[in-house]
Design a protein around this motif. Structure first.
Motif, PDB file in Angstrom:
ATOM      1  N   GLU A 169      45.780  29.696  45.856  1.00 32.70           N
ATOM      2  CA  GLU A 169      46.390  31.009  45.670  1.00 32.70           C
ATOM      3  C   GLU A 169      46.453  31.382  44.188  1.00 32.70           C
ATOM      4  OE1 GLU A 169      50.572  33.400  46.664  1.00 32.70           O
ATOM      5  OE2 GLU A 169      50.349  31.278  47.206  1.00 32.70           O
ATOM      6  N   GLU A 170      46.789  30.414  43.338  1.00 32.36           N
ATOM      7  CA  GLU A 170      46.869  30.672  41.901  1.00 32.36           C
ATOM      8  C   GLU A 170      45.494  31.004  41.324  1.00 32.36           C
ATOM      9  OE1 GLU A 170      50.681  28.027  40.394  1.00 32.36           O
ATOM     10  OE2 GLU A 170      48.803  26.988  40.861  1.00 32.36           O
ATOM     11  N   ILE A 171      44.477  30.267  41.770  1.00 34.30           N
ATOM     12  CA  ILE A 171      43.118  30.546  41.312  1.00 34.30           C
ATOM     13  C   ILE A 171      42.678  31.933  41.764  1.00 34.30           C
ATOM     14  CG2 ILE A 171      40.683  29.882  41.589  1.00 34.30           C
ATOM     15  CD1 ILE A 171      41.625  26.971  41.632  1.00 34.30           C
ATOM     16  N   ALA A 172      43.031  32.294  42.987  1.00 26.35           N
ATOM     17  CA  ALA A 172      42.689  33.621  43.511  1.00 26.35           C
ATOM     18  C   ALA A 172      43.338  34.724  42.665  1.00 26.35           C
ATOM     19  CB  ALA A 172      43.134  33.742  44.965  1.00 26.35           C
ATOM     20  N   LYS A 173      44.557  34.502  42.217  1.00 24.01           N
ATOM     21  CA  LYS A 173      45.256  35.480  41.379  1.00 24.01           C
ATOM     22  C   LYS A 173      44.561  35.635  40.027  1.00 24.01           C
ATOM     23  CE  LYS A 173      49.939  35.020  43.284  1.00 24.01           C
ATOM     24  NZ  LYS A 173      51.339  34.578  42.991  1.00 24.01           N
ATOM     25  N   ILE A 174      44.103  34.515  39.463  1.00 27.77           N
ATOM     26  CA  ILE A 174      43.424  34.572  38.161  1.00 27.77           C
ATOM     27  C   ILE A 174      42.101  35.329  38.294  1.00 27.77           C
ATOM     28  CG2 ILE A 174      42.397  33.209  36.298  1.00 27.77           C
ATOM     29  CD1 ILE A 174      44.382  30.944  37.075  1.00 27.77           C
ATOM     30  N   ILE A 175      41.353  35.027  39.357  1.00 25.94           N
ATOM     31  CA  ILE A 175      40.076  35.710  39.586  1.00 25.94           C
ATOM     32  C   ILE A 175      40.300  37.201  39.826  1.00 25.94           C
ATOM     33  CG2 ILE A 175      38.106  35.907  41.149  1.00 25.94           C
ATOM     34  CD1 ILE A 175      38.254  32.873  41.546  1.00 25.94           C
ATOM     35  N   ALA A 176      41.357  37.526  40.568  1.00 26.14           N
ATOM     36  CA  ALA A 176      41.677  38.935  40.831  1.00 26.14           C
ATOM     37  C   ALA A 176      42.008  39.661  39.537  1.00 26.14           C
ATOM     38  CB  ALA A 176      42.847  39.034  41.804  1.00 26.14           C
ATOM     39  N   SER A 177      42.719  38.981  38.634  1.00 23.01           N
ATOM     40  CA  SER A 177      43.073  39.608  37.356  1.00 23.01           C
ATOM     41  C   SER A 177      41.834  39.846  36.499  1.00 23.01           C
ATOM     42  CB  SER A 177      44.093  38.743  36.599  1.00 23.01           C
ATOM     43  OG  SER A 177      43.517  37.513  36.172  1.00 23.01           O
ATOM     44  N   ILE A 178      40.843  38.954  36.599  1.00 28.65           N
ATOM     45  CA  ILE A 178      39.579  39.143  35.882  1.00 28.65           C
ATOM     46  C   ILE A 178      38.866  40.384  36.409  1.00 28.65           C
ATOM     47  CG2 ILE A 178      37.259  38.188  35.516  1.00 28.65           C
ATOM     48  CD1 ILE A 178      38.533  35.399  35.461  1.00 28.65           C
TER      49      ILE A 178
ATOM     50  N   LEU B 253      40.202  43.003  37.968  1.00 26.86           N
ATOM     51  CA  LEU B 253      40.928  44.230  37.635  1.00 26.86           C
ATOM     52  C   LEU B 253      40.787  44.594  36.162  1.00 26.86           C
ATOM     53  CD1 LEU B 253      44.210  43.637  39.673  1.00 26.86           C
ATOM     54  CD2 LEU B 253      42.444  45.362  40.132  1.00 26.86           C
ATOM     55  N   TYR B 254      40.776  43.575  35.296  1.00 30.67           N
ATOM     56  CA  TYR B 254      40.734  43.830  33.853  1.00 30.67           C
ATOM     57  C   TYR B 254      39.353  44.279  33.383  1.00 30.67           C
ATOM     58  CZ  TYR B 254      40.586  42.976  28.832  1.00 30.67           C
ATOM     59  OH  TYR B 254      40.403  43.112  27.467  1.00 30.67           O
ATOM     60  N   SER B 255      38.303  43.614  33.869  1.00 32.01           N
ATOM     61  CA  SER B 255      36.973  43.818  33.279  1.00 32.01           C
ATOM     62  C   SER B 255      35.971  44.521  34.190  1.00 32.01           C
ATOM     63  CB  SER B 255      36.397  42.455  32.858  1.00 32.01           C
ATOM     64  OG  SER B 255      36.345  41.577  33.970  1.00 32.01           O
ATOM     65  N   ARG B 256      36.438  45.134  35.259  1.00 37.22           N
ATOM     66  CA  ARG B 256      35.505  45.731  36.216  1.00 37.22           C
ATOM     67  C   ARG B 256      34.699  46.885  35.622  1.00 37.22           C
ATOM     68  NH1 ARG B 256      40.082  48.409  40.201  1.00 37.22           N
ATOM     69  NH2 ARG B 256      41.178  49.626  38.596  1.00 37.22           N
ATOM     70  N   LYS B 257      35.189  47.476  34.517  1.00 36.86           N
ATOM     71  CA  LYS B 257      34.470  48.586  33.891  1.00 36.86           C
ATOM     72  C   LYS B 257      33.462  48.105  32.847  1.00 36.86           C
ATOM     73  CE  LYS B 257      38.178  51.962  34.586  1.00 36.86           C
ATOM     74  NZ  LYS B 257      39.109  52.926  33.923  1.00 36.86           N
TER      75      LYS B 257
ATOM     76  N   TYR C 286      32.943  41.094  32.589  1.00 34.99           N
ATOM     77  CA  TYR C 286      33.232  40.677  33.962  1.00 34.99           C
ATOM     78  C   TYR C 286      32.390  39.454  34.339  1.00 34.99           C
ATOM     79  CZ  TYR C 286      33.578  40.926  39.077  1.00 34.99           C
ATOM     80  OH  TYR C 286      33.779  40.632  40.406  1.00 34.99           O
ATOM     81  N   ALA C 287      31.080  39.514  34.075  1.00 32.59           N
ATOM     82  CA  ALA C 287      30.187  38.407  34.409  1.00 32.59           C
ATOM     83  C   ALA C 287      30.511  37.166  33.579  1.00 32.59           C
ATOM     84  CB  ALA C 287      28.735  38.821  34.189  1.00 32.59           C
ATOM     85  N   ARG C 288      30.789  37.368  32.279  1.00 30.14           N
ATOM     86  CA  ARG C 288      31.096  36.228  31.410  1.00 30.14           C
ATOM     87  C   ARG C 288      32.390  35.537  31.803  1.00 30.14           C
ATOM     88  NH1 ARG C 288      33.412  37.402  25.679  1.00 30.14           N
ATOM     89  NH2 ARG C 288      35.159  37.754  27.106  1.00 30.14           N
ATOM     90  N   ASP C 289      33.428  36.334  32.049  1.00 29.64           N
ATOM     91  CA  ASP C 289      34.728  35.735  32.366  1.00 29.64           C
ATOM     92  C   ASP C 289      34.713  35.033  33.728  1.00 29.64           C
ATOM     93  OD1 ASP C 289      35.416  36.753  29.963  1.00 29.64           O
ATOM     94  OD2 ASP C 289      36.994  38.086  30.667  1.00 29.64           O
ATOM     95  N   LEU C 290      33.923  35.552  34.663  1.00 28.99           N
ATOM     96  CA  LEU C 290      33.777  34.867  35.951  1.00 28.99           C
ATOM     97  C   LEU C 290      33.014  33.554  35.780  1.00 28.99           C
ATOM     98  CD1 LEU C 290      33.050  37.624  38.640  1.00 28.99           C
ATOM     99  CD2 LEU C 290      35.130  36.266  38.333  1.00 28.99           C
ATOM    100  N   VAL C 291      32.046  33.530  34.866  1.00 29.93           N
ATOM    101  CA  VAL C 291      31.317  32.295  34.585  1.00 29.93           C
ATOM    102  C   VAL C 291      32.250  31.253  33.959  1.00 29.93           C
ATOM    103  CG1 VAL C 291      29.642  31.276  32.960  1.00 29.93           C
ATOM    104  CG2 VAL C 291      28.946  33.114  34.474  1.00 29.93           C
TER     105      VAL C 291
ATOM    106  N   LYS D 147      45.544  36.162  27.801  1.00 26.28           N
ATOM    107  CA  LYS D 147      45.350  37.446  28.484  1.00 26.28           C
ATOM    108  C   LYS D 147      45.495  37.307  29.990  1.00 26.28           C
ATOM    109  CE  LYS D 147      41.097  38.821  28.593  1.00 26.28           C
ATOM    110  NZ  LYS D 147      39.821  39.315  28.052  1.00 26.28           N
ATOM    111  N   TYR D 148      44.846  36.290  30.562  1.00 28.15           N
ATOM    112  CA  TYR D 148      44.863  36.162  32.020  1.00 28.15           C
ATOM    113  C   TYR D 148      46.124  35.482  32.553  1.00 28.15           C
ATOM    114  CZ  TYR D 148      40.193  38.061  32.041  1.00 28.15           C
ATOM    115  OH  TYR D 148      39.115  38.916  31.889  1.00 28.15           O
ATOM    116  N   VAL D 149      46.843  34.789  31.704  1.00 28.09           N
ATOM    117  CA  VAL D 149      48.169  34.307  32.102  1.00 28.09           C
ATOM    118  C   VAL D 149      49.087  35.503  32.312  1.00 28.09           C
ATOM    119  CG1 VAL D 149      50.267  33.173  31.233  1.00 28.09           C
ATOM    120  CG2 VAL D 149      48.070  31.996  31.074  1.00 28.09           C
TER     121      VAL D 149
END
Length: 318
Positions: free
Chosen positions: A135-144, A146-150, A155-160, A253-255
């Motif tokens: 659940e915590e990992i899912a929240k971090i990925i979701a925040s990535i 929401l933050y970098s979708r534009k 977005y690609a780098r932070d997911l990597v 930032k993602y915390v």
């Protein structure tokens, strides 16, 4: 206690410790980070035990007195007053100071063995949950998302970055040292160069299919930006490698955005625990994490509680 007649005829601890650090740097080839931590521990010891300045001041009870003093001293951390330090920190101080004392013994700066007489502090009992939950990992990925979708590149780098952390368990330094050439898409393996690793051991890590997908997407985004830097993780502002400072800002930032209190090393614990729960043997976990002993690996598995064995117990038949 008697001492050897060494060529340098050193009796003060400070110059002897600097000689020890030189041996760590040039003979043992330890990382600058490790050497710095040794220096910080010795500096704290000097501050807390100002009466221990020369070889003749060393005695078996000195570390016990050192631990007593740091356990009751008050410190200002941020806006709070903190008393003492964690048991795990005491154990770290003990290990690093004892290595220096053994070095003195080995090179006959002190002839009478001191290290066997020093009382070991108890092993710390860890009650904290080091591994992140799904659940915590899912929240971090979701925040990535929401933050970098534009911004497709960020977005690609932070997911990597997060995919590398959860699917390989690599250390911070290993992450920042990754090069494009370390990815083998033919064998789906990631090469970790021993020169950039804390363990000094090179190793290959199988690439999870999700990480593989993220890597391919990220590399395409790099091509769009005409990025030429050979390092895998690069800055979003320039064609330069990502830095330690940049990674600290990434975590901060993602915390804040995810509401999950984490640091990079928690992903390493998560990776090890996930493998163990998937029935990976400890030798395989040890090798993929780049540990020298299974004892080191076991420290990463302390988040696995007895309750985790329920499904395995329920499946037992006789």
């Amino acid at each position: 206690m008697s001492y050897s007649q060494n060529p340098l005829e050193l009796t003060e601890l400070e110059p002897l410790f600097q000689e020890y650090l030189s041996a760590c740097r040039y003979t043992k080839q330890l990382s600058s980070k490790t050497i710095k931590s040794y220096g910080e521990v010795f500096s704290t010891f000097q501050k807390i035990m100002p009466e221990i300045k020369e070889l003749s001041d060393l005695h078996p009870q000195m570390l016990q007195e050192f631990f007593k003093r740091i356990s009751i001293r008050k410190r200002i951390v941020g806006k709070k007053t903190v008393v003492g330090i964690r048991p795990s920190t005491i154990r770290t101080y003990y290990n690093k100071l004892l290595i220096f004392i053994r070095w003195l013994e080995h090179y006959n700066y002190i002839k009478e063995e001191l290290s066997p007489k020093i009382i070991k502090p108890p092993m710390p009992v860890y009650e904290d949950e080091r591994a992140l939950t799904d659940e915590e990992i899912a929240k971090i990925i979701a925040s990535i998302t929401l933050y970098s979708r534009k911004n497709d590149f960020i977005y690609a780098r932070d997911l990597v970055i997060i995919s590398l952390l959860i699917y390989t368990g690599i250390r911070r330094g290993e992450l920042l040292a990754l090069r494009i050439g370390d990815i083998d898409f033919q064998t789906n393996t990631l090469f970790i160069n021993g020169a950039t690793s804390k363990s000094k051991k090179s190793r290959y890590i199988p690439i999870h299919f999700s990480l593989l997908t993220q890597l391919k997407t990220y590399l395409k985004e790099r091509e769009k930006r005409k990025t030429k830097c050979e390092m895998l993780i690069v800055s979003s502002k320039s064609d330069t490698p990502y830095t330690v400072y940049g990674l600290k800002c990434w975590v901060k930032k993602y915390v804040k955005l995810s509401g999950v209190r984490f640091h990079l090393h928690r992903f390493r614990h998560t990776f090890a625990c996930k493998l163990a729960k998937q029935n990976a043997d400890i030798i395989s976990i040890m090798n993929v994490m780049g540990h020298s002993t299974t004892r080191m690996t076991e420290q990463y598995l302390r988040s696995i509680k007895a309750e985790n064995s329920r499904s395995f117990i329920e499946k037992m038949t006789f």
